[in-house]
Design a protein around this motif. Structure first.
Motif, PDB file in Angstrom:
ATOM      1  N   ASP A 161       2.905   5.271  -6.993  1.00  0.00           N
ATOM      2  CA  ASP A 161       3.161   3.855  -6.729  1.00  0.00           C
ATOM      3  C   ASP A 161       1.841   3.178  -6.367  1.00  0.00           C
ATOM      4  N   ARG A 162       1.850   1.840  -6.360  1.00  0.00           N
ATOM      5  CA  ARG A 162       0.733   1.115  -5.764  1.00  0.00           C
ATOM      6  C   ARG A 162       0.858   1.296  -4.251  1.00  0.00           C
ATOM      7  N   LYS A 191      -1.204   2.347  -8.976  1.00  0.00           N
ATOM      8  CA  LYS A 191      -0.363   3.369  -9.591  1.00  0.00           C
ATOM      9  C   LYS A 191      -1.166   4.084 -10.676  1.00  0.00           C
TER      10      LYS A 191
END
Length: 92
Positions: free
Chosen positions: A35-36, A23
């Motif tokens: 986001d990851r 992220k």
């Protein structure tokens, strides 16, 4: 647009992570990951509205079940399969 070496653009406003992307990590000169994103997963490179058909390599893979912003992970939490897409997908 300079693309991260961890990202393979797929066309149609999506990319695939070639390695885990954290992220906040830059995806392009002006886009960061929201986001990851795990290796092999999809990331939005353009906005999608709820109900938009999302394609990968010009083939429908689902419908946005929520608004998706650029840099966001695209997976089953915001991508749904609509039965009406079955005919558009043809024989895979």
């Amino acid at each position: 647009m300079s693309i991260s070496q961890k990202l393979m653009p797929l066309g149609d406003g999506l990319g695939t992570a070639l390695a885990r992307i954290e992220k906040g990590e830059p995806l392009t000169a002006d886009l960061k990951a929201v986001d990851r994103i795990l290796k092999g997963h999809k990331v939005a490179l353009q906005p999608f509205k709820t109900g938009d058909v999302i394609k990968k390599f010009q083939r429908p893979i689902g419908v946005a079940s929520a608004d998706i912003v650029p840099g966001q992970w695209v997976h089953d939490h915001n991508l749904a399969f609509d039965d009406s897409l079955a005919s558009a997908m043809g024989d895979i």
